[in-house]
Structure formats: C-alpha cells, structure tokens
Design an enzyme around this catalytic site. Structure first.
Site: not given
Length: 186
Positions: A9, A19, A69, A161
C-alpha cells in the site's frame, strides 16, 4: 495454478513510500518480486496496491497489477488476510481460482527463491493449512522484561533470572517474509 500476491500500500506512516524507496540500488519492492519470479514457482506474480507509483514500479519490476486495492483495504488497520482474500477474489474473477497462494511481503528484500521452494515442498508434504518463514529470537525470551509506569523493570518470567541461557528453550517468531497456503485456507 500458483499465485504470488505482494501487498504494497502507499500510505505507510513510519517510512513514507517505503515500498518504492531505494534499498541497495533498487526499489524495495524489486527484491521480493525478483525472488518470486526467479523461483519459477508461480503462474502469476501480482501486486495488490492502492498507489499509482507503486503500481508503475511493480510493473517495471516484472509483476502484474491487474486491479487496484480499494481504499477501505488500504488503511493502517486492515489485516493482511483481508487484502489477500480481496486479491484472490479479484484475480479469480479475471482469470481463475488459484489452488495455492503465497503472500509475499513487499518489505522482504532478503527473501530467497530457494526458501519459497523449500516452504512450498513443506506445505505439499504436510497437512498444514499454512507454511511461513520463522526465525529464532536472538536472545532467550524467558529473560524478557517490561518497563513499569514508575520506570522500574519487571521480568515476565522471574523464575529464569538465574537460568543459563543455553538451558532455556529456543523460541521463534514470524520472520515477516511470506505465507503459503491454499486459496481456500486464506
């Protein structure tokens, strides 16, 4: 038929247009597209995007962008599975229903085509609905801690621990590269 779907997107908030940003001399999106194409596993490699610049980049890198989209699937809260299901339905309406689908993240520049092939073999040899990339945590999760409101620290598992790290069970997490499954499983 096998279909690779790469969700990408345009509205990234932390790293705008991540991207298509340069990563080692190429757009980030080029790396996973190349891995998918060079694997020889897919009949179609498509990118699901809402963004014109990403669409052009994807096509330039050899992927198809047969549809856009919709905005309601391109916000900060849309799950990947919804995006993949949309892409499967849209692709099936134009071509035919794929048998196997691989969702490959656009931000997976280190994805190797042999990992895609090996994971497909795992999927086909198992009864699993999905196969995905995973990696071991670099440090034992049993030693994890949280920061409290007053600034102090509190271990999640204080009983470990003093346990030697080599005596603790290894733990793994999603490597955020890809997810193989049947179209029906998605």
């Amino acid at each position: 038929m096998r279909l690779a779907i790469i969700p990408a997107r345009g509205g990234s908030k932390r790293i705008p247009h991540k991207n298509v940003r340069d990563f080692c001399g190429r757009p980030m999106l080029a790396w996973p597209i190349e891995a998918a194409l060079s694997s020889g596993l897919f009949d179609h490699v498509i990118v699901s995007t809402d963004d014109e610049e990403i669409a052009r980049c994807a096509i330039d890198c050899g992927a198809a962008v047969p549809f856009r989209r919709p905005p309601e699937l391109a916000d900060d809260f849309t799950p990947t599975r919804d995006v993949v299901n949309h892409a499967i339905r849209e692709f099936a309406a134009r071509e035919r229903m794929p048998e196997q689908v691989c969702c490959i993240y656009a931000t997976a520049p280190f994805l190797r085509s042999d990992d895609l092939a090996a994971s497909l073999a795992m999927l086909e040899q198992s009864n699993a609905n999905f196969v995905f990339s995973a990696t071991e945590y670099p440090f034992p999760i049993q030693r994890a801690f949280r920061r409290l409101a007053d600034g102090s620290l509190d271990m999640f598992q204080p009983e470990h621990r003093l346990t030697r790290s080599q005596d603790l069970e290894p733990a793994y997490h999603d490597a955020a590269q890809f997810y193989w499954g049947s179209a029906q499983a998605f």
